[in-house]
Design a protein around this motif. Structure first.
Motif, PDB file in Angstrom:
ATOM      1  N   SER A 163       0.821  -1.206   0.000  1.00 34.55           N
ATOM      2  CA  SER A 163       0.000   0.000   0.000  1.00 34.55           C
ATOM      3  C   SER A 163       0.858   1.261   0.000  1.00 34.55           C
ATOM      4  N   PRO A 164       0.833   2.035  -1.077  1.00 28.09           N
ATOM      5  CA  PRO A 164       1.572   3.303  -1.097  1.00 28.09           C
ATOM      6  C   PRO A 164       0.878   4.414  -0.320  1.00 28.09           C
ATOM      7  N   THR A 165      -0.326   4.135   0.199  1.00 28.13           N
ATOM      8  CA  THR A 165      -1.010   5.132   1.020  1.00 28.13           C
ATOM      9  C   THR A 165      -0.828   4.890   2.508  1.00 28.13           C
ATOM     10  N   HIS A 166      -0.341   3.707   2.873  1.00 27.96           N
ATOM     11  CA  HIS A 166      -0.078   3.403   4.275  1.00 27.96           C
ATOM     12  C   HIS A 166       1.413   3.439   4.613  1.00 27.96           C
ATOM     13  N   TYR A 167       2.246   3.285   3.605  1.00 27.51           N
ATOM     14  CA  TYR A 167       3.694   3.225   3.845  1.00 27.51           C
ATOM     15  C   TYR A 167       4.415   4.179   2.894  1.00 27.51           C
ATOM     16  N   GLY A 223       3.436 -13.046  -7.591  1.00 25.72           N
ATOM     17  CA  GLY A 223       2.383 -12.173  -8.095  1.00 25.72           C
ATOM     18  C   GLY A 223       2.267 -10.865  -7.355  1.00 25.72           C
ATOM     19  N   MET A 224       1.713  -9.868  -8.058  1.00 23.36           N
ATOM     20  CA  MET A 224       1.451  -8.541  -7.498  1.00 23.36           C
ATOM     21  C   MET A 224      -0.060  -8.303  -7.537  1.00 23.36           C
ATOM     22  N   LYS A 225      -0.619  -7.934  -6.397  1.00 26.76           N
ATOM     23  CA  LYS A 225      -2.063  -7.739  -6.307  1.00 26.76           C
ATOM     24  C   LYS A 225      -2.372  -6.392  -5.656  1.00 26.76           C
ATOM     25  N   PRO A 226      -2.445  -5.328  -6.441  1.00 24.49           N
ATOM     26  CA  PRO A 226      -2.916  -4.057  -5.894  1.00 24.49           C
ATOM     27  C   PRO A 226      -4.436  -4.109  -5.728  1.00 24.49           C
ATOM     28  N   TYR A 227      -4.980  -3.129  -5.041  1.00 26.19           N
ATOM     29  CA  TYR A 227      -6.437  -3.112  -4.878  1.00 26.19           C
ATOM     30  C   TYR A 227      -6.922  -1.676  -4.773  1.00 26.19           C
ATOM     31  N   HIS A 228      -8.123  -1.475  -5.323  1.00 25.75           N
ATOM     32  CA  HIS A 228      -8.642  -0.105  -5.405  1.00 25.75           C
ATOM     33  C   HIS A 228      -9.010   0.475  -4.041  1.00 25.75           C
ATOM     34  N   PHE A 229      -9.144  -0.383  -3.003  1.00 29.21           N
ATOM     35  CA  PHE A 229      -9.457   0.134  -1.671  1.00 29.21           C
ATOM     36  C   PHE A 229      -8.327   1.000  -1.101  1.00 29.21           C
ATOM     37  N   TYR A 230      -7.140   0.909  -1.691  1.00 28.95           N
ATOM     38  CA  TYR A 230      -6.049   1.760  -1.224  1.00 28.95           C
ATOM     39  C   TYR A 230      -6.226   3.209  -1.692  1.00 28.95           C
ATOM     40  N   GLY A 231      -7.202   3.427  -2.572  1.00 30.00           N
ATOM     41  CA  GLY A 231      -7.581   4.796  -2.901  1.00 30.00           C
ATOM     42  C   GLY A 231      -6.653   5.523  -3.851  1.00 30.00           C
ATOM     43  N   MET A 232      -5.892   4.778  -4.635  1.00 27.68           N
ATOM     44  CA  MET A 232      -4.951   5.413  -5.553  1.00 27.68           C
ATOM     45  C   MET A 232      -4.932   4.634  -6.867  1.00 27.68           C
ATOM     46  N   GLU A 233      -5.035   5.333  -7.986  1.00 27.51           N
ATOM     47  CA  GLU A 233      -5.001   4.663  -9.278  1.00 27.51           C
ATOM     48  C   GLU A 233      -3.629   4.043  -9.507  1.00 27.51           C
ATOM     49  N   TYR A 234      -3.607   2.931 -10.207  1.00 23.00           N
ATOM     50  CA  TYR A 234      -2.404   2.111 -10.269  1.00 23.00           C
ATOM     51  C   TYR A 234      -1.283   2.725 -11.116  1.00 23.00           C
ATOM     52  N   HIS A 235      -1.616   3.657 -11.988  1.00 25.17           N
ATOM     53  CA  HIS A 235      -0.568   4.318 -12.756  1.00 25.17           C
ATOM     54  C   HIS A 235      -0.055   5.578 -12.057  1.00 25.17           C
ATOM     55  N   ALA A 272       0.981  -9.378 -12.532  1.00 17.61           N
ATOM     56  CA  ALA A 272       0.061  -8.596 -11.709  1.00 17.61           C
ATOM     57  C   ALA A 272      -1.375  -8.952 -12.032  1.00 17.61           C
ATOM     58  N   LEU A 273      -2.192  -9.107 -10.988  1.00 15.24           N
ATOM     59  CA  LEU A 273      -3.637  -9.315 -11.127  1.00 15.24           C
ATOM     60  C   LEU A 273      -4.321  -8.000 -10.806  1.00 15.24           C
ATOM     61  N   ILE A 274      -4.940  -7.396 -11.802  1.00 14.75           N
ATOM     62  CA  ILE A 274      -5.443  -6.029 -11.695  1.00 14.75           C
ATOM     63  C   ILE A 274      -6.962  -5.998 -11.604  1.00 14.75           C
ATOM     64  N   HIS A 275      -7.476  -5.621 -10.440  1.00 14.67           N
ATOM     65  CA  HIS A 275      -8.886  -5.282 -10.287  1.00 14.67           C
ATOM     66  C   HIS A 275      -8.974  -3.775 -10.507  1.00 14.67           C
ATOM     67  N   PRO A 276      -9.506  -3.318 -11.642  1.00 16.03           N
ATOM     68  CA  PRO A 276      -9.418  -1.896 -11.989  1.00 16.03           C
ATOM     69  C   PRO A 276      -9.965  -0.986 -10.893  1.00 16.03           C
ATOM     70  N   SER A 277      -9.303   0.146 -10.701  1.00 12.49           N
ATOM     71  CA  SER A 277      -9.787   1.137  -9.750  1.00 12.49           C
ATOM     72  C   SER A 277     -10.626   2.201 -10.448  1.00 12.49           C
ATOM     73  N   ARG A 278     -10.729   2.102 -11.771  1.00 11.93           N
ATOM     74  CA  ARG A 278     -11.487   3.046 -12.578  1.00 11.93           C
ATOM     75  C   ARG A 278     -12.594   2.312 -13.321  1.00 11.93           C
ATOM     76  N   LEU A 308     -10.128   0.883 -18.492  1.00  8.73           N
ATOM     77  CA  LEU A 308      -8.885   0.129 -18.325  1.00  8.73           C
ATOM     78  C   LEU A 308      -7.670   0.977 -18.693  1.00  8.73           C
ATOM     79  N   LEU A 309      -7.767   2.277 -18.439  1.00  9.38           N
ATOM     80  CA  LEU A 309      -6.648   3.172 -18.722  1.00  9.38           C
ATOM     81  C   LEU A 309      -5.384   2.749 -17.983  1.00  9.38           C
ATOM     82  N   GLU A 310      -5.539   2.325 -16.728  1.00  9.26           N
ATOM     83  CA  GLU A 310      -4.382   1.897 -15.934  1.00  9.26           C
ATOM     84  C   GLU A 310      -3.644   0.748 -16.608  1.00  9.26           C
ATOM     85  N   VAL A 311      -4.400  -0.252 -17.034  1.00  8.42           N
ATOM     86  CA  VAL A 311      -3.789  -1.414 -17.669  1.00  8.42           C
ATOM     87  C   VAL A 311      -3.101  -1.002 -18.969  1.00  8.42           C
TER      88      VAL A 311
END
Length: 569
Positions: A382-386, A406-418, A436-442, A445-448
């Motif tokens: 989480s780049p919003t917690h650390y 694997g890398m698993k970001p998640y939209h609950f961290y409140g920050m777009e992946y790009h 990476a397994l991407i659950h879009p935050s938008r 699919l701009l992030e992907v």
């Protein structure tokens, strides 16, 4: 039982023998679908299924013997006119039976109850649906009681949703007031378990289906609770996959007579003996469909690319409706063996959804310590917690465990992946060949699109890419641009035909099976692929073979224990 390792490279002749082996001891169950819908609808995607011929084809293909059929027009146009049209259309189909939409008669748009009864008897109508919200009437009003009393006194099988009655509080009140209406509430979400399950106790006239109520080990749990007579097979086809929903029952770890009740017996009882004339079995089914109908592990390697994990002994995770029965390693790996899953990648629940990335990554390692062969881990940061400095230390420390790829970001961290705050993680993954397994935050699919272009040594897997035709269109577009993008299909709606739609647009080389267990049960997601109208070879690719392309760059560094047998050279 034939081992999946033996069959992973099997020839057509061997698979043919497997078909005979699986078929010889199976007594077919009568599957009778309690709720389907045909007709035009607003905001429909051009490829979405909606016609009677789509429904008939899906039922026949999936060995479902008959269905109750409703019409969208009976809700969106004149109810009685559309009811009669529906009965006329279904008359030539001896295994299809109408569900009429009913409403109060006071505005001169519908028949009074005594006339309605005559019409229903004339057309042998045994089931109705009520839609107070969509049709703009108040079921609690005194003016509605004449209709509802008719349904109650005559024990007419009635279908609705909680939203149509005004929510769960209103549904509770309805059940208390009308104790003799056999009520099927469809469309319940897996996230509404804490509302729905307690209502089964004390309300024997309350029945539930599992179209969207795809709760982990739900049939087993509710069977043990004594609710077997209240469980109904209903698919909402042709919008949803018929095969997905029958697979949930086929693999249920409950007695055969209990399965038969859910598949059709309970519905026949509630319809006072109305039933399809014969049990239908698709004689052209492939070996995978046969295995499902027999409740046997699939005879080809299955790799699940989207799994979560709870701590051992937990059955839920707080939040809204997150009851996940047996969601720890023992329950999950036991289910995987039952289905024929031979490996895959899992992540934590607490690290991803509960935002506790450090403890979640620790849980992944603990689960890997007790996992069978073939499983690997995905972790989250989480780049919003650390801070960036903290992440620069944490990331290589976690990936020092070579079981984690694997890398698993998640939209609950409140920050777009790009966002540049994620770059430290993506750069590490790109350098080390992770995926990476991407659950879009938008909503797009701009992030992907951006990340696949910038980090070409990462395989970017779009999560939930088959959840709707609209999502499939976006996935198709970005996958056509980037060869390092893959699509994992899982999501509750299991739209009928969407997997075939994606294969037609992209080929069958970059679609992946995933379940998202234990939030939802894996069986519907598996059946969605198994009963897709595709060649056997395409299904085998989606179920397991394509996953090799995602993890192949990592295999040289992984412990042998964590590499699926079918991936070993």
């Amino acid at each position: 039982m034939l081992g999946t390792a033996v069959l992973s490279g099997a020839s057509t002749s061997v698979l043919g023998n497997t078909f005979e082996f699986l078929s010889q001891d199976k007594k077919d169950i009568l599957f009778f679908d309690a709720f389907t819908r045909i007709g035009p609808r607003k905001y429909k995607h051009p490829a979405e299924k909606w016609q009677l011929e789509d429904l008939v084809k899906a039922l026949n293909y999936c060995s479902v013997s008959g269905a109750m059929v409703s019409s969208t027009l009976s809700v969106s146009y004149d109810a009685m006119y559309s009811n009669l049209e529906l009965s006329k259309v279904l008359k030539s189909h001896s295994n299809l039976f109408p569900i009429w939409n009913v409403l109060p008669h006071h505005t001169n748009e519908f028949l009074p109850p005594e006339e309605l009864k005559v019409k229903m008897d004339e057309h042998n109508v045994r089931a109705v649906t009520i839609n107070p919200f969509s049709n703009g009437w108040d079921w609690t009003a005194e003016s509605s009681q004449e209709l509802l009393k008719y349904l109650n006194d005559n024990k007419i099988f009635t279908t609705t949703t909680s939203a149509e009655l005004g929510g769960w509080k209103a549904l509770n009140e309805f059940l208390d007031r009308y104790k003799s209406i056999p009520l099927l509430v469809s469309g319940i979400s897996w996230g509404e378990q804490r509302y729905a399950i307690p209502l089964l106790t004390g309300h024997p006239n309350f029945h539930i289906s599992f179209d969207r109520f795809q709760i982990n080990q739900g049939l087993e749990f509710l069977y043990k609770k004594g609710h077997i007579d209240q469980l109904i097979f209903a698919t909402d086809a042709p919008t949803m996959s018929v095969g997905a929903h029958r697979t949930y029952i086929d693999y249920a770890d409950i007695p055969a007579d209990a399965k038969a009740k859910i598949a059709g017996g309970n519905l026949i009882r509630l319809l006072k003996g109305l039933r399809p004339p014969v049990i239908h079995t698709n004689k052209e089914e492939d070996v995978l469909m046969t295995a499902v109908r027999n409740g046997r592990p699939l005879p080809v390697p299955v790799i699940d690319m989207h799994m979560h994990m709870l701590h051992e002994g937990l059955n839920g995770a707080g939040g809204t409706g997150y009851h996940m029965e047996n969601g720890g390693p023992k329950g999950i790996f036991s289910m995987m063996e039952r289905l024929g899953v031979v490996g895959g990648g899992f992540m934590s629940w607490n690290g991803v959804v509960s935002n506790d990335s450090v403890q979640g990554n620790k849980l992944v390692k603990e689960a890997l310590d007790v996992s069978p062969k073939g499983y690997w881990g995905l972790v989250t940061f989480s780049p919003t917690h650390y801070t960036q400095e903290e992440l620069s230390v944490m990331i290589p420390q976690v990936y020092a465990d070579k079981r984690i790829i694997g890398m698993k970001p998640y939209h609950f961290y409140g920050m777009e992946y790009h966002n540049p705050a994620y770059d430290i993680w993506w750069e590490y993954g790109n350098k080390n060949g992770l995926y990476a397994l991407i659950h879009p935050s938008r909503s797009d699919l701009l992030e992907v699109d951006k990340l696949a272009e910038k980090y070409q040594n990462v395989r970017w897997v779009i999560a939930h890419a088959g959840g709707s035709y609209q999502m499939a269109d976006m996935a198709i577009a970005v996958m056509k641009k980037h060869k390092n993008v893959f699509a994992e299909i899982t999501l509750t709606p299991v739209p009928l035909g969407v997997i075939e739609y994606m294969v037609a647009a992209l080929g069958d080389d970059r679609l992946l099976y995933g379940s998202d267990l234990p939030m939802r049960d894996p069986r519907q997601q598996l059946g969605w692929v198994v009963f897709a109208n595709l060649p056997l070879e395409s299904k085998k690719k989606i179920l397991g073979q394509n996953a090799y392309k995602v993890v192949e760059p990592c295999l040289k560094n992984m412990p042998e224990h964590n590499i699926p047998a079918s991936f070993r050279k």
